[in-house]
Design a protein around this motif. Structure first.
Motif, PDB file in Angstrom:
ATOM      1  N   LEU A  49       0.819  -1.209   0.000  1.00  0.00           N
ATOM      2  CA  LEU A  49       0.000   0.000   0.000  1.00  0.00           C
ATOM      3  C   LEU A  49       0.855   1.262   0.000  1.00  0.00           C
ATOM      4  CD1 LEU A  49      -2.941  -1.046   2.339  1.00  0.00           C
ATOM      5  CD2 LEU A  49      -2.915  -0.844  -0.151  1.00  0.00           C
ATOM      6  N   SER A  50       2.041   1.217   0.569  1.00  0.00           N
ATOM      7  CA  SER A  50       2.941   2.367   0.493  1.00  0.00           C
ATOM      8  C   SER A  50       3.421   2.585  -0.937  1.00  0.00           C
ATOM      9  CB  SER A  50       4.135   2.172   1.428  1.00  0.00           C
ATOM     10  OG  SER A  50       3.719   2.207   2.782  1.00  0.00           O
ATOM     11  N   ASN A  51       3.735   1.495  -1.650  1.00  0.00           N
ATOM     12  CA  ASN A  51       4.088   1.621  -3.062  1.00  0.00           C
ATOM     13  C   ASN A  51       2.955   2.249  -3.856  1.00  0.00           C
ATOM     14  OD1 ASN A  51       6.777   0.568  -3.421  1.00  0.00           O
ATOM     15  ND2 ASN A  51       5.985  -1.459  -2.929  1.00  0.00           N
ATOM     16  N   VAL A  52       1.728   1.813  -3.595  1.00  0.00           N
ATOM     17  CA  VAL A  52       0.568   2.343  -4.312  1.00  0.00           C
ATOM     18  C   VAL A  52       0.369   3.824  -3.998  1.00  0.00           C
ATOM     19  CG1 VAL A  52      -1.942   2.212  -4.532  1.00  0.00           C
ATOM     20  CG2 VAL A  52      -0.588   0.102  -4.455  1.00  0.00           C
ATOM     21  N   ALA A  53       0.375   4.163  -2.703  1.00  0.00           N
ATOM     22  CA  ALA A  53       0.132   5.551  -2.301  1.00  0.00           C
ATOM     23  C   ALA A  53       1.205   6.484  -2.838  1.00  0.00           C
ATOM     24  CB  ALA A  53       0.047   5.640  -0.779  1.00  0.00           C
ATOM     25  N   ASN A  54       2.462   6.048  -2.787  1.00  0.00           N
ATOM     26  CA  ASN A  54       3.552   6.885  -3.286  1.00  0.00           C
ATOM     27  C   ASN A  54       3.616   6.935  -4.806  1.00  0.00           C
ATOM     28  OD1 ASN A  54       5.105   7.972  -0.919  1.00  0.00           O
ATOM     29  ND2 ASN A  54       5.105   5.809  -0.384  1.00  0.00           N
ATOM     30  N   SER A  55       2.802   6.123  -5.467  1.00  0.00           N
ATOM     31  CA  SER A  55       2.669   6.187  -6.921  1.00  0.00           C
ATOM     32  C   SER A  55       1.529   7.117  -7.334  1.00  0.00           C
ATOM     33  CB  SER A  55       2.419   4.787  -7.489  1.00  0.00           C
ATOM     34  OG  SER A  55       3.482   3.907  -7.182  1.00  0.00           O
ATOM     35  N   GLY A  56       0.849   7.714  -6.367  1.00  0.00           N
ATOM     36  CA  GLY A  56      -0.225   8.646  -6.660  1.00  0.00           C
ATOM     37  C   GLY A  56      -1.508   7.991  -7.141  1.00  0.00           C
ATOM     38  N   LEU A  57      -1.697   6.697  -6.852  1.00  0.00           N
ATOM     39  CA  LEU A  57      -2.904   5.979  -7.271  1.00  0.00           C
ATOM     40  C   LEU A  57      -3.856   5.883  -6.080  1.00  0.00           C
ATOM     41  CD1 LEU A  57      -1.175   3.154  -9.335  1.00  0.00           C
ATOM     42  CD2 LEU A  57      -2.161   5.301 -10.167  1.00  0.00           C
ATOM     43  N   THR A  58      -5.102   6.243  -6.291  1.00  0.00           N
ATOM     44  CA  THR A  58      -6.017   6.417  -5.154  1.00  0.00           C
ATOM     45  C   THR A  58      -7.255   5.533  -5.200  1.00  0.00           C
ATOM     46  OG1 THR A  58      -7.079   8.272  -6.305  1.00  0.00           O
ATOM     47  CG2 THR A  58      -5.287   8.804  -4.775  1.00  0.00           C
ATOM     48  N   ASP A  59      -7.433   4.738  -6.248  1.00  0.00           N
ATOM     49  CA  ASP A  59      -8.540   3.773  -6.291  1.00  0.00           C
ATOM     50  C   ASP A  59      -7.953   2.402  -6.036  1.00  0.00           C
ATOM     51  OD1 ASP A  59     -11.059   5.269  -7.074  1.00  0.00           O
ATOM     52  OD2 ASP A  59      -9.676   5.951  -8.632  1.00  0.00           O
ATOM     53  N   ASP A  82      -3.516   7.784   3.508  1.00  0.00           N
ATOM     54  CA  ASP A  82      -4.353   8.855   2.972  1.00  0.00           C
ATOM     55  C   ASP A  82      -5.309   8.312   1.916  1.00  0.00           C
ATOM     56  OD1 ASP A  82      -5.342  11.459   2.691  1.00  0.00           O
ATOM     57  OD2 ASP A  82      -3.929  11.945   1.084  1.00  0.00           O
ATOM     58  N   LEU A  83      -5.872   7.137   2.181  1.00  0.00           N
ATOM     59  CA  LEU A  83      -6.808   6.524   1.249  1.00  0.00           C
ATOM     60  C   LEU A  83      -8.222   6.449   1.815  1.00  0.00           C
ATOM     61  CD1 LEU A  83      -4.576   3.617  -0.140  1.00  0.00           C
ATOM     62  CD2 LEU A  83      -5.309   5.662  -1.385  1.00  0.00           C
ATOM     63  N   VAL A 134      -1.707  -6.567  -7.634  1.00  0.00           N
ATOM     64  CA  VAL A 134      -0.474  -6.731  -6.866  1.00  0.00           C
ATOM     65  C   VAL A 134      -0.707  -7.736  -5.754  1.00  0.00           C
ATOM     66  CG1 VAL A 134       0.448  -4.429  -7.366  1.00  0.00           C
ATOM     67  CG2 VAL A 134      -1.070  -4.717  -5.437  1.00  0.00           C
ATOM     68  N   SER A 135       0.325  -8.475  -5.442  1.00  0.00           N
ATOM     69  CA  SER A 135       0.314  -9.376  -4.301  1.00  0.00           C
ATOM     70  C   SER A 135       0.699  -8.596  -3.054  1.00  0.00           C
ATOM     71  CB  SER A 135       1.298 -10.521  -4.531  1.00  0.00           C
ATOM     72  OG  SER A 135       1.503 -11.257  -3.351  1.00  0.00           O
ATOM     73  N   ALA A 136       0.201  -9.036  -1.908  1.00  0.00           N
ATOM     74  CA  ALA A 136       0.521  -8.360  -0.647  1.00  0.00           C
ATOM     75  C   ALA A 136       1.679  -9.034   0.079  1.00  0.00           C
ATOM     76  CB  ALA A 136      -0.708  -8.341   0.257  1.00  0.00           C
ATOM     77  N   ASP A 137       2.478  -9.858  -0.626  1.00  0.00           N
ATOM     78  CA  ASP A 137       3.516 -10.643   0.037  1.00  0.00           C
ATOM     79  C   ASP A 137       4.930 -10.069  -0.019  1.00  0.00           C
ATOM     80  OD1 ASP A 137       1.354 -12.290   0.262  1.00  0.00           O
ATOM     81  OD2 ASP A 137       2.060 -13.782  -1.160  1.00  0.00           O
ATOM     82  N   PRO A 138       5.393  -9.538  -1.147  1.00  0.00           N
ATOM     83  CA  PRO A 138       6.833  -9.242  -1.273  1.00  0.00           C
ATOM     84  C   PRO A 138       7.268  -7.959  -0.580  1.00  0.00           C
ATOM     85  CG  PRO A 138       5.814  -9.708  -3.416  1.00  0.00           C
ATOM     86  CD  PRO A 138       4.719  -9.443  -2.446  1.00  0.00           C
ATOM     87  N   LEU A 139       8.582  -7.847  -0.450  1.00  0.00           N
ATOM     88  CA  LEU A 139       9.250  -6.672   0.121  1.00  0.00           C
ATOM     89  C   LEU A 139      10.039  -6.017  -1.010  1.00  0.00           C
ATOM     90  CD1 LEU A 139       9.949  -5.169   2.793  1.00  0.00           C
ATOM     91  CD2 LEU A 139      11.869  -6.744   3.056  1.00  0.00           C
ATOM     92  N   TYR A 140       9.647  -4.781  -1.383  1.00  0.00           N
ATOM     93  CA  TYR A 140      10.257  -4.122  -2.531  1.00  0.00           C
ATOM     94  C   TYR A 140       9.806  -2.668  -2.568  1.00  0.00           C
ATOM     95  CZ  TYR A 140       5.615  -4.494  -4.671  1.00  0.00           C
ATOM     96  OH  TYR A 140       4.263  -4.378  -4.933  1.00  0.00           O
ATOM     97  N   ARG A 141      10.371  -1.897  -3.512  1.00  0.00           N
ATOM     98  CA  ARG A 141       9.918  -0.535  -3.773  1.00  0.00           C
ATOM     99  C   ARG A 141       9.739  -0.356  -5.274  1.00  0.00           C
ATOM    100  NH1 ARG A 141      13.502   4.192  -1.422  1.00  0.00           N
ATOM    101  NH2 ARG A 141      14.981   3.364  -2.960  1.00  0.00           N
ATOM    102  N   LEU A 142       8.580   0.173  -5.662  1.00  0.00           N
ATOM    103  CA  LEU A 142       8.259   0.298  -7.077  1.00  0.00           C
ATOM    104  C   LEU A 142       7.281   1.443  -7.279  1.00  0.00           C
ATOM    105  CD1 LEU A 142       8.288  -0.819 -10.014  1.00  0.00           C
ATOM    106  CD2 LEU A 142       6.394  -2.323  -9.328  1.00  0.00           C
ATOM    107  N   ASP A 143       7.602   2.339  -8.214  1.00  0.00           N
ATOM    108  CA  ASP A 143       6.683   3.400  -8.609  1.00  0.00           C
ATOM    109  C   ASP A 143       5.807   2.848  -9.732  1.00  0.00           C
ATOM    110  OD1 ASP A 143       5.342   5.668  -9.541  1.00  0.00           O
ATOM    111  OD2 ASP A 143       7.046   6.994  -9.130  1.00  0.00           O
ATOM    112  N   LEU A 144       4.540   2.647  -9.439  1.00  0.00           N
ATOM    113  CA  LEU A 144       3.644   2.042 -10.415  1.00  0.00           C
ATOM    114  C   LEU A 144       3.371   2.954 -11.608  1.00  0.00           C
ATOM    115  CD1 LEU A 144       1.201   0.369  -7.892  1.00  0.00           C
ATOM    116  CD2 LEU A 144       2.828  -0.808  -9.379  1.00  0.00           C
ATOM    117  N   ARG A 145       3.678   4.244 -11.479  1.00  0.00           N
ATOM    118  CA  ARG A 145       3.544   5.131 -12.635  1.00  0.00           C
ATOM    119  C   ARG A 145       4.532   4.743 -13.733  1.00  0.00           C
ATOM    120  NH1 ARG A 145       3.550  10.402  -8.835  1.00  0.00           N
ATOM    121  NH2 ARG A 145       5.216   9.100  -7.966  1.00  0.00           N
ATOM    122  N   ASP A 146       5.685   4.222 -13.353  1.00  0.00           N
ATOM    123  CA  ASP A 146       6.638   3.743 -14.356  1.00  0.00           C
ATOM    124  C   ASP A 146       6.084   2.523 -15.094  1.00  0.00           C
ATOM    125  OD1 ASP A 146       8.376   5.742 -13.537  1.00  0.00           O
ATOM    126  OD2 ASP A 146       9.484   4.420 -12.167  1.00  0.00           O
TER     127      ASP A 146
END
Length: 272
Positions: A49-59, A82-83, A134-146
């Motif tokens: 959820l941090s990856n999602v939020a920091n990618s600016g995706l809100t749905d 902030d969702l 997305v799966s809720a299992d892994p540990l990583y950082r990814l900007d989904l906008r890319d």
């Protein structure tokens, strides 16, 4: 005169958080795998959820199944990310019993693709141009906008986020992809006994929304749609138009006790 900026697609993020996590043994005896603590002060789903939020995706929709109560308390309607919004934001999708299921277990999804089939009517009502799962299992950082940029540039049916397999981990735990010379996926093997391919799938996917919904309708039948690798992804690869987005950097699936321990040891390293 400059050309107008491309229209931003209507994007829905679906977090598949229903797994029982049996390979984590006592850690998931009374809680869902996404609610397992990680790094002392977080839960596994916090990473997603941090990856999602920091990618600016809100749905963002979270699909639950096993032991959802502790997970629901932690999600707190999306406030930590902030969702918690009047329009959009975090939506929790619990398992439900469909008309005609009787007393059977048909209400329970039997795999990731089957979970999407169960929720396809809700997805259709949202009307997404792109569905990111997305799966809720892994540990990583990814900007989904890319990932979205790769998906739109290629005009793809599906974009698969890939990475190199973690050193020392069991290669049969992962989905493997094979690529042609220009980044198109030509084969997808889900947790094969004899892994072969160019790199592994992180279980982050960007689907063309209308194409996905048509395929989910076709998969709805007497039999479960199963996991990604049973029919959904192989059929997409066979149809063509499936590309990769390469994730550079750290990625760990912490779905076993050994991988969970290894990730924690890596977090305590001088360069975590």
């Amino acid at each position: 005169m400059s050309s107008p900026a491309p229209l931003r697609p209507r994007v829905l993020v679906v977090v598949l958080a229903g797994g029982a996590g049996s390979r984590l043994g006592p850690l998931t005896a009374t809680r869902a795998k996404p609610a397992v603590p990680i790094a002392g002060m977080f839960r596994l789903i916090d990473i997603t959820l941090s990856n999602v939020a920091n990618s600016g995706l809100t749905d963002v929709w979270v699909v639950e199944q096993y032991e959802p109560h502790d997970l629901n308390d932690h999600l707190a309607n999306g406030r930590p990310w902030d969702l918690d919004r009047t329009r959009g934001g975090l939506l929790i999708l619990p398992p439900y019993q469909r008309r005609g299921d009787g007393d059977s277990d048909a209400a329970l999804a039997a795999g990731n693709a089957d979970a999407l089939v169960h929720q396809r009517h809700a997805i259709a009502q949202f009307g997404p141009d792109v569905v990111i799962t997305v799966s809720a299992d892994p540990l990583y950082r990814l900007d989904l906008r890319d990932v979205l940029a790769t998906h739109q540039r290629a005009g793809a049916r599906l974009t698969i986020v890939t990475t190199d397999p973690p050193a020392g981990d069991d290669p049969t735990r992962f989905a493997w992809v094979s690529l042609d010379g220009v980044g198109e996926v030509v084969d997808f093997a889900y947790k094969p006994d004899a892994p072969a391919g160019d790199r592994i799938c992180t279980e982050v996917f960007a689907f063309d929304g209308p194409d996905l919904l048509a395929r989910l309708d076709a998969l709805d039948g007497d039999e479960s749609a199963g996991d990604y690798g049973d029919r959904l992804i192989p059929d997409l690869v066979a149809a063509g138009g499936v590309v990769e987005h390469r994730l550079e950097g750290y990625w760990r699936d912490v779905g076993t006790i050994a991988a969970f321990h290894r990730a924690h040891m890596e977090l305590t390293a001088p360069d975590p």
